[in-house]
Design a protein around this motif. Sequence first.
Motif, PDB file in Angstrom:
ATOM      1  N   PRO A 111       0.755  -1.154   0.032  1.00 17.48           N
ATOM      2  CA  PRO A 111      -0.010  -0.090  -0.005  1.00 17.48           C
ATOM      3  C   PRO A 111       0.822   1.344  -0.346  1.00 17.48           C
ATOM      4  CG  PRO A 111      -0.074  -1.047   2.168  1.00 17.48           C
ATOM      5  CD  PRO A 111       0.704  -1.963   1.289  1.00 17.48           C
ATOM      6  N   ALA A 112       0.325   2.295  -0.652  1.00 18.65           N
ATOM      7  CA  ALA A 112       1.076   3.502  -0.772  1.00 18.65           C
ATOM      8  C   ALA A 112       0.154   4.765  -1.003  1.00 18.65           C
ATOM      9  CB  ALA A 112       2.418   3.670  -1.792  1.00 18.65           C
ATOM     10  N   GLN A 113       0.751   6.001  -1.016  1.00 16.30           N
ATOM     11  CA  GLN A 113      -0.309   7.018  -1.364  1.00 16.30           C
ATOM     12  C   GLN A 113       0.460   8.036  -2.217  1.00 16.30           C
ATOM     13  OE1 GLN A 113      -1.077   8.729   2.604  1.00 16.30           O
ATOM     14  NE2 GLN A 113      -2.879   7.681   2.651  1.00 16.30           N
ATOM     15  N   SER A 114       1.374   7.481  -3.200  1.00 21.09           N
ATOM     16  CA  SER A 114       2.510   8.087  -3.954  1.00 21.09           C
ATOM     17  C   SER A 114       1.798   8.495  -5.269  1.00 21.09           C
ATOM     18  CB  SER A 114       3.630   7.175  -4.205  1.00 21.09           C
ATOM     19  OG  SER A 114       3.300   6.049  -4.055  1.00 21.09           O
ATOM     20  N   MET A 143     -12.125  10.097  -9.213  1.00 21.92           N
ATOM     21  CA  MET A 143     -11.383   9.371  -8.957  1.00 21.92           C
ATOM     22  C   MET A 143     -11.635   8.979  -7.397  1.00 21.92           C
ATOM     23  SD  MET A 143      -7.453   8.843  -9.279  1.00 21.92           S
ATOM     24  CE  MET A 143      -7.301   8.457 -10.912  1.00 21.92           C
ATOM     25  N   VAL A 144     -11.682   7.515  -7.112  1.00 21.14           N
ATOM     26  CA  VAL A 144     -11.627   7.033  -5.853  1.00 21.14           C
ATOM     27  C   VAL A 144     -10.270   6.488  -5.486  1.00 21.14           C
ATOM     28  CG1 VAL A 144     -12.765   5.748  -3.906  1.00 21.14           C
ATOM     29  CG2 VAL A 144     -14.307   6.821  -5.663  1.00 21.14           C
ATOM     30  N   ALA A 145      -9.534   7.252  -4.517  1.00 22.21           N
ATOM     31  CA  ALA A 145      -8.196   6.780  -4.263  1.00 22.21           C
ATOM     32  C   ALA A 145      -8.328   6.296  -2.932  1.00 22.21           C
ATOM     33  CB  ALA A 145      -7.398   8.216  -4.592  1.00 22.21           C
ATOM     34  N   GLY A 146      -7.722   4.860  -2.725  1.00 27.03           N
ATOM     35  CA  GLY A 146      -7.448   4.321  -1.438  1.00 27.03           C
ATOM     36  C   GLY A 146      -6.180   3.730  -1.720  1.00 27.03           C
ATOM     37  N   ASP A 147      -5.741   2.843  -0.678  1.00 25.63           N
ATOM     38  CA  ASP A 147      -4.525   2.180  -0.866  1.00 25.63           C
ATOM     39  C   ASP A 147      -4.629   0.619  -0.623  1.00 25.63           C
ATOM     40  OD1 ASP A 147      -3.802   1.469   2.024  1.00 25.63           O
ATOM     41  OD2 ASP A 147      -4.259   3.633   2.182  1.00 25.63           O
ATOM     42  N   GLY A 148      -3.601   0.010  -0.723  1.00 31.66           N
ATOM     43  CA  GLY A 148      -3.690  -1.565  -0.793  1.00 31.66           C
ATOM     44  C   GLY A 148      -4.504  -2.038   0.572  1.00 31.66           C
ATOM     45  N   ILE A 149      -4.144  -1.300   1.907  1.00 28.78           N
ATOM     46  CA  ILE A 149      -4.788  -1.735   3.078  1.00 28.78           C
ATOM     47  C   ILE A 149      -6.303  -1.506   2.914  1.00 28.78           C
ATOM     48  CG2 ILE A 149      -4.664  -1.155   5.461  1.00 28.78           C
ATOM     49  CD1 ILE A 149      -1.857  -1.000   5.612  1.00 28.78           C
ATOM     50  N   LEU A 150      -6.699  -0.411   2.844  1.00 33.13           N
ATOM     51  CA  LEU A 150      -7.934  -0.072   2.688  1.00 33.13           C
ATOM     52  C   LEU A 150      -8.730  -1.185   1.649  1.00 33.13           C
ATOM     53  CD1 LEU A 150      -9.527   2.371   3.699  1.00 33.13           C
ATOM     54  CD2 LEU A 150      -9.570   3.499   1.634  1.00 33.13           C
ATOM     55  N   GLY A 151      -8.213  -1.713   0.394  1.00 31.14           N
ATOM     56  CA  GLY A 151      -8.630  -2.842  -0.193  1.00 31.14           C
ATOM     57  C   GLY A 151      -8.777  -3.877   0.460  1.00 31.14           C
ATOM     58  N   GLN A 152      -7.703  -4.338   1.151  1.00 38.67           N
ATOM     59  CA  GLN A 152      -7.651  -5.753   1.763  1.00 38.67           C
ATOM     60  C   GLN A 152      -8.367  -5.920   3.256  1.00 38.67           C
ATOM     61  OE1 GLN A 152      -6.450  -8.268  -0.032  1.00 38.67           O
ATOM     62  NE2 GLN A 152      -6.118  -6.749  -1.597  1.00 38.67           N
ATOM     63  N   MET A 153      -8.572  -4.580   4.156  1.00 41.29           N
ATOM     64  CA  MET A 153      -9.091  -4.804   5.219  1.00 41.29           C
ATOM     65  C   MET A 153     -10.427  -5.108   5.399  1.00 41.29           C
ATOM     66  SD  MET A 153      -8.900  -1.109   7.093  1.00 41.29           S
ATOM     67  CE  MET A 153      -9.494   0.157   6.246  1.00 41.29           C
TER      68      MET A 153
END
Lengths: 248, 353
Positions: free
Chosen positions: B116-119, B165-175
């Motif tokens: 996960p990142a926000q870059s 655009m809906v911007a999340g990160d890997g963690i948000l997708g997985q939790m």
Amino acid sequence: MKKVFTRPRSLKDIPTHYCPGCTHGIVHRLVAEVIDELEIFDRTIGVAPVGCSVFAYNYFDCDMFQASHGRAPAVATGIKRVLPDRVVFTYQGDGDLAAIGTGEIVHAAARGEKFTVIFINNAIYAMTGGQMAPTTLLGQKTTTTPYGRDKEVNGYPVKIAEMLSVLDGTAYVARVSVHDPAHVVKAKKAIKRAFEVQLANLGFSIVEVLSACPTNWGLPPAKALKWLAENMIPYYPLGEYKKPAEVG
Amino acid sequence: MAKLLMKGNEAIGEGAVRAGCRYFFGYPITPQSELPHYLAKRLPEVGGLYLQSESETAAINMVYGAAGAGARVMTSSSGPGISLMQEGISYLAGAELPCVIVNMIRGGPGLGNIAPAQSDYFQATRGGGHGDYRVIVLAPASVQEIIDLMQVAFDLADCYRNPVMVAGDGILGQMMEPVELGEEKEIEIPPRPWAATGRMGGEKKLINSLYIVPEELEQHNLKLAKKYALISEREQRWEEYRLDGAKLVLVAFGTAARICKAVVDRCREEGLAVGLIRPITLWPFPQKAFEPVIEKTERFLVVEMSLGQMVEDVRLTVNGRRPVYFYGRCGGMLPVAADVVREVKKLYGGEGQ
Ligand SMILES: Cc1ncc(C[n+]2csc(CCOP(=O)(O)OP(=O)(O)O)c2C)c(N)n1
Ligand code: SF4
């Protein structure tokens, strides 16, 4: 008096921007006549490419989309999947369809998308100043092959009709030419078949049209047509490469 | 209403379906794959279509076609795929077509990694594609918020005829978190008189972004700019957390903001007056959240899962009136609460200036 020749309803009554002797105009007219004859004008949606025919959306009087370079088949996929009862066609050049958009055309064909592609093969990138296209013939001089296309440097011309006809998703594949009246008549027949295949929901249909670009070939219009017949047809044989039994 | 345990990526899918989305075009990439998996199953149940494209370039152009034909439509990807979609996003913005694009951001640049990142903040909020345009960017921070924001995303897209655009990160997708879905409502999609659906007896319609005459393109760009200004005025969203008397204000979004909430609580327990501003819209950046705070606080600390991107927007907003500091982890690493607390303590009371 009986009217024997008139402007197709599907084409707007405005002058096109094409060069004298350019065959884009002839192909526009054929597509418009077919749309008129099949009485599908009101439910047809066209997709214009990037290239000399980028303004096709101004000439066809049906609803139109302008797509980015090469992506018309993806755009048409989106349209047709949302509106399966409409008639959708793309109009694309050889730089558009056979170079930057190879992925899109191959996969739209493989998926058997039920729209019709009008593919203008003029063996050159016309709009950007006559550079080599994937369809440029071996030995042909262009602004980026000033010594003639060399297979050792640039590889071989791409034969789209042959290539796509081996895919199971294609229902109708033809290559025609518009260099003289007899061939124009045949071209129209093929374009009509391609639309009929779509109307019958049989799968992907494409007509490759050998077309002249006098301006970038550096030839006067009549000589350009002759050059097309003598040089392009031997390398790009005309004919119906694939057709379903239903449209005989 | 019963609560349900849902994964973030699946919640995006369910949220989209409940918001009336019936078309999804996409190409696989980690860490957002559960979303297409979910929609491949779910969309046919509601008479919709899931179609896997041959590339992200094709996917976004299918979205262009479907949106122009009048559908509520979505695609999703992660960094490298969004890069490929930028061409289409620019065209969608130019042709003023509504659609939703999900970016579950992973580490970059290049192939980076799948953590996960926000870059991709710059890429999302600065256009990313070519030309003068803006995309509305929403950044949820919980699975429940995902569900709620998907409806907002589609409504904003329609309201302004603009990509969202809906911007999340890997963690948000997985939790996985408990969510309340609420009643499934019949969604009425607002009329689309501009859609090119075949004339059917009506006027000719054109979906296009080409204006060959410079005067005309300038007019078009100015019209878009006016729309972006209106969005900026009306659609800034944020959450405030324990800002009362805060001498140091943290600024963070998404997963980083969740970590910062824990930091705020810990600091408050120790008697440090720390609060948090969590931007929910990354564009428009919620400058309004800062105005009442700037004069009252002493300094800002921006925490991101990148080497510092949103911090530029905070600096633009604060405009030199207070010092703005940055702490970030990148490459898929998370800011650890204890480290952020240490950072806060360094700055609190003026040290480290
Ligand atoms: C992504 C992208 N790359 C390049 C261009 C520039 N470009 C415009 S037209 C064109 C070539 C078109 O050639 P073709 O499809 O053969 O059509 P023709 O002009 O010959 O009718 C190119 C490369 C562009 N508009 N977009
Ligand atoms: S440059 Fe060639 S293809 Fe383009 S309009 Fe002129 S003749 Fe036609």
